[in-house]
Design a protein around this motif. Structure first.
Motif, PDB file in Angstrom:
ATOM      1  N   ASP A   1      36.994  42.366  39.574  1.00 22.95           N
ATOM      2  CA  ASP A   1      37.491  41.931  38.261  1.00 22.95           C
ATOM      3  C   ASP A   1      36.484  42.166  37.141  1.00 22.95           C
ATOM      4  O   ASP A   1      36.852  42.159  35.959  1.00 22.95           O
ATOM      5  CB  ASP A   1      37.864  40.449  38.301  1.00 22.95           C
ATOM      6  N   ALA A   2      35.220  42.380  37.511  1.00 19.09           N
ATOM      7  CA  ALA A   2      34.181  42.573  36.494  1.00 19.09           C
ATOM      8  C   ALA A   2      33.978  44.042  36.142  1.00 19.09           C
ATOM      9  O   ALA A   2      33.261  44.351  35.180  1.00 19.09           O
ATOM     10  CB  ALA A   2      32.860  41.986  36.990  1.00 19.09           C
TER      11      ALA A   2
ATOM     12  N   TRP B   1      35.901  46.538  34.832  1.00 17.88           N
ATOM     13  CA  TRP B   1      36.364  47.127  33.582  1.00 17.88           C
ATOM     14  C   TRP B   1      35.721  46.497  32.360  1.00 17.88           C
ATOM     15  O   TRP B   1      35.385  47.210  31.408  1.00 17.88           O
ATOM     16  CB  TRP B   1      37.885  47.103  33.560  1.00 17.88           C
ATOM     17  N   PRO B   2      35.507  45.162  32.324  1.00 20.03           N
ATOM     18  CA  PRO B   2      34.734  44.619  31.196  1.00 20.03           C
ATOM     19  C   PRO B   2      33.326  45.212  31.113  1.00 20.03           C
ATOM     20  O   PRO B   2      32.838  45.521  30.017  1.00 20.03           O
ATOM     21  CB  PRO B   2      34.692  43.121  31.489  1.00 20.03           C
ATOM     22  N   LEU B   3      32.669  45.393  32.267  1.00 20.35           N
ATOM     23  CA  LEU B   3      31.335  45.984  32.249  1.00 20.35           C
ATOM     24  C   LEU B   3      31.390  47.443  31.832  1.00 20.35           C
ATOM     25  O   LEU B   3      30.523  47.929  31.078  1.00 20.35           O
ATOM     26  CB  LEU B   3      30.687  45.857  33.629  1.00 20.35           C
TER      27      LEU B   3
ATOM     28  N   ARG C   1      33.522  48.814  29.783  1.00 19.96           N
ATOM     29  CA  ARG C   1      33.703  48.869  28.326  1.00 19.96           C
ATOM     30  C   ARG C   1      32.404  48.553  27.589  1.00 19.96           C
ATOM     31  O   ARG C   1      32.092  49.153  26.555  1.00 19.96           O
ATOM     32  CB  ARG C   1      34.819  47.902  27.909  1.00 19.96           C
ATOM     33  N   ARG C   2      31.615  47.623  28.145  1.00 19.23           N
ATOM     34  CA  ARG C   2      30.348  47.279  27.512  1.00 19.23           C
ATOM     35  C   ARG C   2      29.370  48.451  27.564  1.00 19.23           C
ATOM     36  O   ARG C   2      28.650  48.725  26.594  1.00 19.23           O
ATOM     37  CB  ARG C   2      29.742  46.057  28.194  1.00 19.23           C
TER      38      ARG C   2
ATOM     39  N   VAL D   1      40.326  52.193  30.824  1.00 19.72           N
ATOM     40  CA  VAL D   1      39.747  51.069  30.090  1.00 19.72           C
ATOM     41  C   VAL D   1      40.824  50.185  29.447  1.00 19.72           C
ATOM     42  O   VAL D   1      40.508  49.307  28.665  1.00 19.72           O
ATOM     43  CB  VAL D   1      38.769  51.562  28.991  1.00 19.72           C
TER      44      VAL D   1
END
Length: 411
Positions: free
Chosen positions: A191-192, A194-196, A198-199, A212
């Motif tokens: 779960d982490a 795609w947020p990572l 994008r960052r 993304v």
């Protein structure tokens, strides 16, 4: 020799949600269409071309025999440069995989013969080229399988940095691939990822070569690389009655459909084969979207060993391919994929479980349902399976114990 921008006839990008919405070719839209997408559905964009300028001999010369007159290459994507986005990154001889006869009008397109043993090499030659063309210092990809390994290889070939967001259960063969190519491997909870990702894109300027967006859009240029699979099938077989495709996000399915649709548009042939998606029955977001009449959807995924195509998120590309080719979305069980994998192995081909989904779908539907030649795409090698090292393996025996030798050999 790397093709020039002028070798490509790509003219721009357009929304699949509304083809009248168009954008320049650069920069590649890696987060879908900013005009037609909504808070719940992300519409992909596709690349458009100056089809009226396609060389007359593009589909008549024999692949792999003489160098292409525009690029000097006879293998890989370079042969098809006019109908691909600009190929700024050097190739590894992707494509040109064998179409293996498998009896009774059935053919297997064996994508395990690509440089990193999977179909993903077709997409990553194009996406890494986009990163080079955009001036990025590196690429980032979220993957625990074929996509990450392939992206790492093409990034290394192009001299770019590569960050791969994986999970703790990445298969040994894939982990070895990634490390060998010099990729930075970052195992994180699923779960982490795609947020990572994008960052990393926003803060470090890396070019994303995987999705993304909430519903899948993927890279704008990526599926263009998959069109070459359709070109190759047509060159050897003409237009089959149907093509059965292992399906996760639906990019491969869409690319094969678009390749055949372009052949029709250019007058090379007069029809598109039926394109059957073959998803794990533990999930199946494409089948759900088609059933519910929506552009894309998300759903929970149960346990399946077909990790390479196990997806909770669908995308509109797959809907387009199934709808426009007049086919259907099939759901196959792990048992059906395992039986298809065993059948392929008995015929001398060794795919991973996910790669056997196409044949599993064909066997489920039944040969009577499709008249004419059928192609099942086998996407990758058995070395990619997570259970590769499970089990006790072969047991050593005493070579003087003839009774045991005879028992095992079956003489």
């Amino acid at each position: 020799m790397t093709p020039r921008d002028s070798d490509s006839l790509a003219t721009g990008q357009r929304s699949l949600g509304d083809p009248s919405v168009r954008f320049p070719l650069w920069p590649p839209l890696t987060a879908g269409c900013p005009v037609t997408s909504t808070g719940t559905v992300s519409y992909p964009v596709e690349v458009d071309y100056a089809y009226d300028k396609v060389p007359a001999d593009l589909f008549t010369s024999t692949p792999g025999t003489t160098p292409d007159r525009r690029t000097g290459h006879s293998h890989g994507h370079d042969r098809w440069a006019p109908l691909l986005p600009p190929l700024h990154a050097p190739g590894l001889g992707e494509g040109g995989t064998p179409l293996v006869p498998f009896g009774d009008g059935l053919w297997i397109k064996d994508e395990s013969r690509n440089p990193t043993w999977s179909h993903k090499d077709r997409i990553n030659r194009v996406t890494v080229s986009a990163a080079v063309g955009a001036g990025a210092k590196g690429i980032v990809v979220a993957s625990s399988g074929n996509h990450g390994a392939s992206a790492a290889a093409y990034a290394a070939r192009a001299g770019l940095r590569c960050a791969v967001l994986t999970s703790a259960d990445t298969p040994p063969a894939v982990d070895a691939f990634l490390r060998a190519y010099g990729a930075v491997v970052l195992p994180v909870p699923v779960d982490a990822r795609w947020p990572l990702l994008r960052r990393i894109v926003e803060r470090l300027g890396y070019h994303p070569v995987s999705n993304v967006t909430p519903t899948h859009t993927g890279h704008a240029f990526g599926p263009e690389g998959y069109k070459t699979l359709a070109y190759e099938i047509h060159a050897e077989l003409g237009v089959p009655a149907a093509v059965f495709v292992p399906t996760g996000y639906g990019e491969l399915l869409f690319g094969v459909w678009k390749g055949f649709a372009e052949l029709v548009r250019l007058g090379v042939t007069d029809r598109v084969p039926r394109l059957y998606s073959c998803e794990p029955s533990a999930g199946g977001p494409l089948a759900a979207a088609l059933r519910d009449g929506v552009p894309a959807t998300q759903l929970p995924v149960g346990d399946t060993a077909a990790y390479a195509i196990s997806s909770s998120v669908g995308g509109y590309r797959g809907v387009v391919a199934v709808r426009e080719s007049g086919s259907a979305a099939l759901l196959v069980t792990d048992a059906e994929m395992a039986a298809a994998r065993d059948e392929l192995a008995r015929g001398g081909l060794w795919p991973e479980l996910s790669a056997a989904a196409g044949l599993a779908g064909y066997r489920q539907l039944g040969s009577a349902a499709v008249e004419g030649p059928v192609v099942c795409v086998s996407t990758s090698s058995g070395f990619k399976d997570r259970d590769l090292l499970d089990g006790a393996g072969s047991v050593e025996l005493d070579p003087e114990d003839w009774a045991e030798v005879e028992r095992r050999v079956g003489g």
